[in-house]
Design a protein around this motif. Structure first.
Motif, PDB file in Angstrom:
ATOM      1  N   ALA A  22       2.649  -3.163  15.985  1.00 25.79           N
ATOM      2  CA  ALA A  22       1.462  -2.374  16.315  1.00 25.79           C
ATOM      3  C   ALA A  22       0.515  -3.140  17.234  1.00 25.79           C
ATOM      4  CB  ALA A  22       0.720  -1.975  15.038  1.00 25.79           C
ATOM      5  N   GLY A  23       0.627  -4.450  17.267  1.00 27.70           N
ATOM      6  CA  GLY A  23      -0.290  -5.262  18.061  1.00 27.70           C
ATOM      7  C   GLY A  23      -1.634  -5.402  17.362  1.00 27.70           C
ATOM      8  N   VAL A  24      -2.604  -5.936  18.078  1.00 29.80           N
ATOM      9  CA  VAL A  24      -3.937  -6.158  17.520  1.00 29.80           C
ATOM     10  C   VAL A  24      -4.700  -4.835  17.536  1.00 29.80           C
ATOM     11  CG1 VAL A  24      -6.097  -7.430  17.731  1.00 29.80           C
ATOM     12  CG2 VAL A  24      -3.944  -8.543  18.328  1.00 29.80           C
ATOM     13  N   THR A  25      -5.032  -4.341  16.351  1.00 24.19           N
ATOM     14  CA  THR A  25      -5.797  -3.099  16.255  1.00 24.19           C
ATOM     15  C   THR A  25      -7.288  -3.400  16.330  1.00 24.19           C
ATOM     16  OG1 THR A  25      -5.981  -3.182  13.851  1.00 24.19           O
ATOM     17  CG2 THR A  25      -4.010  -2.097  14.764  1.00 24.19           C
ATOM     18  N   HIS A  26      -8.081  -2.348  16.466  1.00 24.77           N
ATOM     19  CA  HIS A  26      -9.543  -2.506  16.505  1.00 24.77           C
ATOM     20  C   HIS A  26     -10.032  -3.155  15.208  1.00 24.77           C
ATOM     21  CE1 HIS A  26     -13.692  -1.768  17.511  1.00 24.77           C
ATOM     22  NE2 HIS A  26     -13.855  -1.127  16.370  1.00 24.77           N
ATOM     23  N   GLN A  27      -9.465  -2.735  14.068  1.00 24.18           N
ATOM     24  CA  GLN A  27      -9.858  -3.307  12.788  1.00 24.18           C
ATOM     25  C   GLN A  27      -9.473  -4.783  12.705  1.00 24.18           C
ATOM     26  OE1 GLN A  27      -8.760  -0.957   9.429  1.00 24.18           O
ATOM     27  NE2 GLN A  27      -9.571  -2.410   7.954  1.00 24.18           N
ATOM     28  N   ASP A  28      -8.292  -5.148  13.233  1.00 21.67           N
ATOM     29  CA  ASP A  28      -7.885  -6.555  13.278  1.00 21.67           C
ATOM     30  C   ASP A  28      -8.896  -7.379  14.073  1.00 21.67           C
ATOM     31  OD1 ASP A  28      -5.505  -6.040  11.870  1.00 21.67           O
ATOM     32  OD2 ASP A  28      -4.342  -5.767  13.714  1.00 21.67           O
ATOM     33  N   GLN A  29      -9.334  -6.834  15.201  1.00 16.12           N
ATOM     34  CA  GLN A  29     -10.304  -7.539  16.043  1.00 16.12           C
ATOM     35  C   GLN A  29     -11.631  -7.719  15.323  1.00 16.12           C
ATOM     36  OE1 GLN A  29     -10.021  -5.293  19.843  1.00 16.12           O
ATOM     37  NE2 GLN A  29      -9.995  -7.345  20.744  1.00 16.12           N
ATOM     38  N   ARG A  30     -12.105  -6.686  14.653  1.00 18.81           N
ATOM     39  CA  ARG A  30     -13.374  -6.777  13.922  1.00 18.81           C
ATOM     40  C   ARG A  30     -13.290  -7.836  12.830  1.00 18.81           C
ATOM     41  NH1 ARG A  30     -14.635  -1.331  11.676  1.00 18.81           N
ATOM     42  NH2 ARG A  30     -16.234  -2.516  10.600  1.00 18.81           N
ATOM     43  N   LEU A  31     -12.189  -7.839  12.100  1.00 18.01           N
ATOM     44  CA  LEU A  31     -12.009  -8.833  11.049  1.00 18.01           C
ATOM     45  C   LEU A  31     -11.915 -10.234  11.649  1.00 18.01           C
ATOM     46  CD1 LEU A  31     -11.669  -9.445   8.067  1.00 18.01           C
ATOM     47  CD2 LEU A  31      -9.235  -8.913   8.293  1.00 18.01           C
ATOM     48  N   ALA A  32     -11.195 -10.379  12.750  1.00 24.87           N
ATOM     49  CA  ALA A  32     -11.072 -11.680  13.421  1.00 24.87           C
ATOM     50  C   ALA A  32     -12.430 -12.190  13.899  1.00 24.87           C
ATOM     51  CB  ALA A  32     -10.094 -11.576  14.585  1.00 24.87           C
ATOM     52  N   GLU A  33     -13.278 -11.291  14.386  1.00 21.65           N
ATOM     53  CA  GLU A  33     -14.622 -11.693  14.816  1.00 21.65           C
ATOM     54  C   GLU A  33     -15.411 -12.258  13.642  1.00 21.65           C
ATOM     55  OE1 GLU A  33     -16.256  -8.162  16.561  1.00 21.65           O
ATOM     56  OE2 GLU A  33     -15.073  -8.383  18.393  1.00 21.65           O
ATOM     57  N   ARG A  34     -15.313 -11.617  12.479  1.00 20.29           N
ATOM     58  CA  ARG A  34     -16.023 -12.098  11.292  1.00 20.29           C
ATOM     59  C   ARG A  34     -15.464 -13.442  10.843  1.00 20.29           C
ATOM     60  NH1 ARG A  34     -18.496  -7.578   8.945  1.00 20.29           N
ATOM     61  NH2 ARG A  34     -19.947  -8.778   7.707  1.00 20.29           N
ATOM     62  N   ILE A  35     -14.143 -13.593  10.915  1.00 20.61           N
ATOM     63  CA  ILE A  35     -13.518 -14.864  10.547  1.00 20.61           C
ATOM     64  C   ILE A  35     -14.009 -15.961  11.489  1.00 20.61           C
ATOM     65  CG2 ILE A  35     -11.341 -16.141  10.463  1.00 20.61           C
ATOM     66  CD1 ILE A  35     -10.007 -13.480   9.584  1.00 20.61           C
ATOM     67  N   GLY A  36     -14.006 -15.679  12.790  1.00 21.42           N
ATOM     68  CA  GLY A  36     -14.469 -16.658  13.772  1.00 21.42           C
ATOM     69  C   GLY A  36     -15.916 -17.049  13.544  1.00 21.42           C
ATOM     70  N   ALA A  37     -16.768 -16.077  13.239  1.00 21.86           N
ATOM     71  CA  ALA A  37     -18.194 -16.342  13.014  1.00 21.86           C
ATOM     72  C   ALA A  37     -18.419 -17.155  11.745  1.00 21.86           C
ATOM     73  CB  ALA A  37     -18.969 -15.035  12.944  1.00 21.86           C
ATOM     74  N   SER A  38     -17.518 -17.037  10.768  1.00 24.61           N
ATOM     75  CA  SER A  38     -17.686 -17.766   9.507  1.00 24.61           C
ATOM     76  C   SER A  38     -17.381 -19.251   9.658  1.00 24.61           C
ATOM     77  CB  SER A  38     -16.774 -17.175   8.429  1.00 24.61           C
ATOM     78  OG  SER A  38     -15.434 -17.579   8.641  1.00 24.61           O
ATOM     79  N   GLY A  39     -16.647 -19.617  10.719  1.00 19.44           N
ATOM     80  CA  GLY A  39     -16.273 -21.016  10.909  1.00 19.44           C
ATOM     81  C   GLY A  39     -15.071 -21.423  10.083  1.00 19.44           C
ATOM     82  N   CYS A  40     -14.420 -20.480   9.465  1.00 18.73           N
ATOM     83  CA  CYS A  40     -13.242 -20.765   8.639  1.00 18.73           C
ATOM     84  C   CYS A  40     -12.036 -21.015   9.543  1.00 18.73           C
ATOM     85  CB  CYS A  40     -12.978 -19.563   7.731  1.00 18.73           C
ATOM     86  SG  CYS A  40     -11.689 -19.828   6.520  1.00 18.73           S
ATOM     87  N   PRO A  41     -11.283 -22.099   9.321  1.00 21.77           N
ATOM     88  CA  PRO A  41     -10.068 -22.313  10.105  1.00 21.77           C
ATOM     89  C   PRO A  41      -9.134 -21.114   9.947  1.00 21.77           C
ATOM     90  CG  PRO A  41     -10.555 -24.229   8.763  1.00 21.77           C
ATOM     91  CD  PRO A  41     -11.494 -23.154   8.341  1.00 21.77           C
ATOM     92  N   THR A  42      -8.459 -20.739  11.034  1.00 18.80           N
ATOM     93  CA  THR A  42      -7.683 -19.505  11.041  1.00 18.80           C
ATOM     94  C   THR A  42      -6.263 -19.740  11.537  1.00 18.80           C
ATOM     95  OG1 THR A  42      -9.720 -18.355  11.602  1.00 18.80           O
ATOM     96  CG2 THR A  42      -7.689 -17.129  11.888  1.00 18.80           C
ATOM     97  N   VAL A  43      -5.324 -19.036  10.931  1.00 19.01           N
ATOM     98  CA  VAL A  43      -3.954 -18.969  11.408  1.00 19.01           C
ATOM     99  C   VAL A  43      -3.647 -17.490  11.608  1.00 19.01           C
ATOM    100  CG1 VAL A  43      -1.520 -19.395  10.883  1.00 19.01           C
ATOM    101  CG2 VAL A  43      -3.254 -21.054  10.178  1.00 19.01           C
ATOM    102  N   VAL A  44      -3.178 -17.134  12.797  1.00 18.61           N
ATOM    103  CA  VAL A  44      -2.773 -15.763  13.087  1.00 18.61           C
ATOM    104  C   VAL A  44      -1.303 -15.644  12.724  1.00 18.61           C
ATOM    105  CG1 VAL A  44      -2.520 -13.993  14.870  1.00 18.61           C
ATOM    106  CG2 VAL A  44      -4.475 -15.572  14.940  1.00 18.61           C
ATOM    107  N   VAL A  45      -0.979 -14.681  11.879  1.00 19.25           N
ATOM    108  CA  VAL A  45       0.392 -14.477  11.421  1.00 19.25           C
ATOM    109  C   VAL A  45       0.884 -13.142  11.969  1.00 19.25           C
ATOM    110  CG1 VAL A  45       1.901 -14.258   9.410  1.00 19.25           C
ATOM    111  CG2 VAL A  45      -0.080 -15.782   9.305  1.00 19.25           C
ATOM    112  N   LEU A  46       1.938 -13.204  12.774  1.00 17.76           N
ATOM    113  CA  LEU A  46       2.554 -11.989  13.319  1.00 17.76           C
ATOM    114  C   LEU A  46       3.735 -11.616  12.450  1.00 17.76           C
ATOM    115  CD1 LEU A  46       2.560 -12.753  17.143  1.00 17.76           C
ATOM    116  CD2 LEU A  46       1.002 -11.291  15.863  1.00 17.76           C
ATOM    117  N   ASN A  47       3.588 -10.553  11.684  1.00 16.29           N
ATOM    118  CA  ASN A  47       4.662 -10.089  10.819  1.00 16.29           C
ATOM    119  C   ASN A  47       5.553  -9.106  11.584  1.00 16.29           C
ATOM    120  OD1 ASN A  47       6.166  -9.827   8.482  1.00 16.29           O
ATOM    121  ND2 ASN A  47       4.866  -8.204   7.657  1.00 16.29           N
TER     122      ASN A  47
END
Length: 188
Positions: A22-47
């Motif tokens: 499906a690729g990156v959805t709008h909801q995925d982007q919104r959640l990623a923005e919140r993760i980025g703003a939190s300063g939490c280290p992130t791993v993107v997992v492509l299932n």
């Protein structure tokens, strides 16, 4: 989405799981923005990576890099929950939310070879010294004699990442400039 946001405050690392078909959805982007703003280290997992045609894989990775660019150098794991493909190597890289060992009891970091105070595009301003103010995420306050250019701040950030082997761990830079208005505070 609400449960994900609620648990983000308690997380040591965030795994952003994206359906590769499906690729990156709008909801995925919104959640990623919140993760980025939190300063939490992130791993993107492509299932569902096994369902992507070989000739389309590079385009999908480029699209993910473009749409999630604000996550910086977050590692991208390509997995298949069905077959177990790619799930044998745990996510790693960087020190996560641990401390960064700084020399001296006052926790001051002197600019090293990777963080040349007269580096490219410093705009004439110099870093006098830096202090690590927090570990969660690593936060550095740079005391300067003027305003630092954004390109120079990126240069300093890369130098800190290399010097302390932070990898994709989010870091924050704060600038305290001595100047006419008491110093700014550019935050990253």
């Amino acid at each position: 989405m609400l449960r994900a946001l609620d648990s983000l405050d308690r997380a040591d690392i965030a795994l952003l799981i994206i359906d590769a078909t499906a690729g990156v959805t709008h909801q995925d982007q919104r959640l990623a923005e919140r993760i980025g703003a939190s300063g939490c280290p992130t791993v993107v997992v492509l299932n569902k990576w096994e369902l992507i045609a070989t000739e389309d894989r590079n385009d999908i990775l480029v699209d993910i890099g473009d749409r999630l660019a604000f996550l910086g150098d977050a590692p991208v794991l390509k997995i298949s929950a069905l077959s177990g493909l790619g799930s044998t190597h745990p996510a790693g890289g960087g020190r996560g939310r641990g401390g960064v060992p700084l020399p001296g009891s006052d926790r001051r970091a002197q600019p090293g070879p990777q963080i040349d105070p007269d580096g490219p595009s410093s705009g004439g301003a110099k870093i006098q010294y830096a202090v690590q103010g927090a570990n969660d995420p690593p936060t550095f306050t740079l005391f300067t004699n003027g305003r630092l250019q954004p390109t120079y701040l990126r240069y300093v950030e890369r130098g800190l990442r290399e010097r302390f082997e932070l990898g994709p761990t989010p870091i924050k830079l704060r600038v305290r400039a001595k100047g006419a208005n008491g110093g700014g505070g550019r935050r990253r």
